[in-house]
Write an enzyme that holds these catalytic residues in place. Sequence first.
Site, PDB file in Angstrom:
ATOM      1  CG  PHE A   1     114.286  81.165   8.365  1.00  0.00           C
ATOM      2  CD1 PHE A   1     114.400  81.858   7.178  1.00  0.00           C
ATOM      3  CD2 PHE A   1     114.150  79.787   8.316  1.00  0.00           C
ATOM      4  CE1 PHE A   1     114.374  81.187   5.960  1.00  0.00           C
ATOM      5  CE2 PHE A   1     114.115  79.112   7.106  1.00  0.00           C
ATOM      6  CZ  PHE A   1     114.230  79.815   5.927  1.00  0.00           C
TER       7      PHE A   1
ATOM      8  CE  LYS B   1     119.584  83.125   1.759  1.00  0.00           C
ATOM      9  NZ  LYS B   1     120.192  81.850   1.390  1.00  0.00           N
TER      10      LYS B   1
ATOM     11  CG  ASP C   1     115.963  84.117   3.487  1.00  0.00           C
ATOM     12  OD1 ASP C   1     114.927  84.596   3.973  1.00  0.00           O
ATOM     13  OD2 ASP C   1     116.614  83.240   4.061  1.00  0.00           O
TER      14      ASP C   1
ATOM     15  N   PRO D   1     121.901  86.318   7.547  1.00  0.00           N
ATOM     16  CG  PRO D   1     122.319  84.077   7.046  1.00  0.00           C
ATOM     17  CD  PRO D   1     122.162  85.018   8.195  1.00  0.00           C
TER      18      PRO D   1
ATOM     19  CD  GLN E   1     118.528  84.000   9.238  1.00  0.00           C
ATOM     20  OE1 GLN E   1     118.642  82.962   9.851  1.00  0.00           O
ATOM     21  NE2 GLN E   1     118.345  84.036   7.941  1.00  0.00           N
TER      22      GLN E   1
ATOM     23  NE  ARG F   1     120.188  77.453  -8.819  1.00  0.00           N
ATOM     24  CZ  ARG F   1     119.232  77.293  -9.721  1.00  0.00           C
ATOM     25  NH1 ARG F   1     119.431  76.521 -10.768  1.00  0.00           N
ATOM     26  NH2 ARG F   1     118.070  77.905  -9.590  1.00  0.00           N
TER      27      ARG F   1
END
Length: 309
Positions: free
Chosen positions: A288, A212, A231, A229, A284, A170
């Site tokens: 989550f 994402k 995931d 989002p 979300q 990254r």
Amino acid sequence: MKLQLNPATTPFNLAQTLTCGQSFRWRKLGAWWAGIVHEKVVKIRQADGTLNYQTIPEESDSRFIESYFRLDDDLPEIISQISSDDCIRRAVRSCTGLRIIRQQPWECLISYICATHKNIPAIKNVISNLSKEFGRRVTFDQHDFYTFPKPSALAKASIEQLKACKLGFRADRVRETARIIHEQQLDLESLREASYESARATLRSLPGVGPKVADCVLLFSLDKLEAFPVDVWMRRAILEYYSDHFPPAFIERMKEKGSGTPRDYREIRLFGQTYFGRYAGYAQEYLFAMIRRQWTTKETSISMRRPYK
DNA sequence: ACATCCCCTTAGCC
DNA sequence: AGGCTAAGGGGAT
């Protein structure tokens, strides 16, 4: 400083909000939560409807805290809007007062680029390393805090320095994105005024920003509450609670594949946005939180826990 | 202890 | 064009 909240009109649960995985900078110091917001150290605790906090340097305007914790969101109204079925109502009930945090776009962007293919403890570790290495130290109550690095600091960093912070592959993406922001080729704040679609397209032009990461930055820092989002946890939630809303073949593929294709991502995101409406991002977050709790307390069905062979 | 798998994905290659 | 794969390193089991 003190902030009085009416639980009926302004429900808020500080601990829930800080531990649900949206921000990575808070730690528990005894009865207090401590973190860095906008270059200031913040120490905060909640007793029912009362928020007590201190900041270094001193900030007398409570709008600072109200804005960060989005206390201006009409949560009862949002909850009524997203409550499309009993499942989401149950999720909301199980974490009453969970709010989306209004993070700073720059910090949020880098955090989620770093989050790629990492779990939450590992993300916290990287962000902490970066801040220690490239931020400014602020001492408060004998504890050291570090401000989040400025774009210029990360743009100037060497790849070796960044990798020493455990960024791995990254590192290039973080430095290149930092360079673009530092050179003002892209103004993150201006995206607040843009539409969801347009802001999303702009973010996606940055290295390290896929669907994402873009959706997380839009939801957690740019006021795009319709962002949803998707995931690995959201895919598990869909599999567990909403498989009826997808073609059987799609669900079968999701069970076998760990990750899913960009098309699958879009499919699930559009479901979330149409099914829950303009505050889909809040839905979300509640889903989550619920699926993660179910997973860790092993209440999830056995077939769900072994989706990948 | 210790191995093995997984992780709040993206980008580059066929 | 879309499917496959590699890419840190820590945490969970």
